[in-house]
Design a protein around this motif. Structure first.
Motif, PDB file in Angstrom:
ATOM      1  N   SER A 169       8.831 -61.570  -7.853  1.00 26.97           N
ATOM      2  CA  SER A 169       9.928 -60.893  -8.559  1.00 26.97           C
ATOM      3  C   SER A 169       9.463 -60.175  -9.821  1.00 26.97           C
ATOM      4  O   SER A 169      10.143 -59.285 -10.320  1.00 26.97           O
ATOM      5  CB  SER A 169      11.026 -61.894  -8.907  1.00 26.97           C
ATOM      6  OG  SER A 169      10.514 -62.898  -9.765  1.00 26.97           O
ATOM      7  N   ARG A 187      12.482 -48.814  -4.249  1.00 33.37           N
ATOM      8  CA  ARG A 187      13.307 -49.223  -3.111  1.00 33.37           C
ATOM      9  C   ARG A 187      12.602 -48.961  -1.780  1.00 33.37           C
ATOM     10  O   ARG A 187      12.705 -49.752  -0.846  1.00 33.37           O
ATOM     11  CB  ARG A 187      14.634 -48.464  -3.151  1.00 33.37           C
ATOM     12  CG  ARG A 187      15.620 -48.928  -2.113  1.00 33.37           C
ATOM     13  CD  ARG A 187      16.909 -48.169  -2.202  1.00 33.37           C
ATOM     14  NE  ARG A 187      17.432 -48.239  -3.554  1.00 33.37           N
ATOM     15  CZ  ARG A 187      18.519 -47.609  -3.969  1.00 33.37           C
ATOM     16  NH1 ARG A 187      19.198 -46.864  -3.123  1.00 33.37           N
ATOM     17  NH2 ARG A 187      18.944 -47.714  -5.202  1.00 33.37           N
ATOM     18  N   HIS A 221      10.143 -51.743  -1.092  1.00 35.12           N
ATOM     19  CA  HIS A 221      10.900 -52.946  -0.710  1.00 35.12           C
ATOM     20  C   HIS A 221      11.343 -52.843   0.749  1.00 35.12           C
ATOM     21  O   HIS A 221      11.246 -53.804   1.511  1.00 35.12           O
ATOM     22  CB  HIS A 221      12.129 -53.142  -1.608  1.00 35.12           C
ATOM     23  CG  HIS A 221      11.835 -53.853  -2.877  1.00 35.12           C
ATOM     24  ND1 HIS A 221      11.575 -55.202  -2.935  1.00 35.12           N
ATOM     25  CD2 HIS A 221      11.755 -53.402  -4.150  1.00 35.12           C
ATOM     26  CE1 HIS A 221      11.351 -55.551  -4.184  1.00 35.12           C
ATOM     27  NE2 HIS A 221      11.448 -54.471  -4.943  1.00 35.12           N
ATOM     28  N   GLU A 262      10.304 -55.240   3.918  1.00 34.79           N
ATOM     29  CA  GLU A 262      11.298 -55.920   4.751  1.00 34.79           C
ATOM     30  C   GLU A 262      11.138 -55.552   6.224  1.00 34.79           C
ATOM     31  O   GLU A 262      11.218 -56.420   7.102  1.00 34.79           O
ATOM     32  CB  GLU A 262      12.721 -55.603   4.273  1.00 34.79           C
ATOM     33  CG  GLU A 262      13.084 -56.348   3.015  1.00 34.79           C
ATOM     34  CD  GLU A 262      12.914 -57.852   3.159  1.00 34.79           C
ATOM     35  OE1 GLU A 262      13.381 -58.430   4.163  1.00 34.79           O
ATOM     36  OE2 GLU A 262      12.280 -58.457   2.281  1.00 34.79           O
TER      37      GLU A 262
END
Length: 93
Positions: A59, A65, A68, A72
């Motif tokens: 974190s 984004r 990320h 994922e």
């Protein structure tokens, strides 16, 4: 040999072998992490995916984004691939 894409070009790098076993999404995630100046994070992600585990980004590491999302997607591919290889082994055994 110095190259911004050295992890896929040089033979000295551990990433050379990993790139062949990774999906295009995982490869792109590794490339983006390296491009952001996070080669140690890229190494950890590659090791996780190579071992069939999802990678959890610390974190404290700030990335956009898009990265990320790539992580994922890569984790999802790893989970699906791990399940598929596990079910194939169960059928053979």
């Amino acid at each position: 040999m110095t190259n911004s894409h050295a992890f896929t070009v040089t033979q000295e790098s551990d990433h050379t072998l990993e790139a062949a076993a990774m999906s295009p999404t995982q490869h792109r995630a590794i490339w983006e992490l390296c491009r952001q100046g996070l080669p140690l994070v890229a190494d950890a992600a590659a090791a996780s995916w190579r071992e069939g585990r999802a990678f959890k980004l610390d974190s404290r590491v700030v990335v956009g984004r898009e990265i990320h999302s790539l992580i994922e997607q890569s984790n999802q591919e790893t989970r699906l691939s791990h399940r598929a290889s596990g079910s194939g082994q169960a059928a053979v055994a």
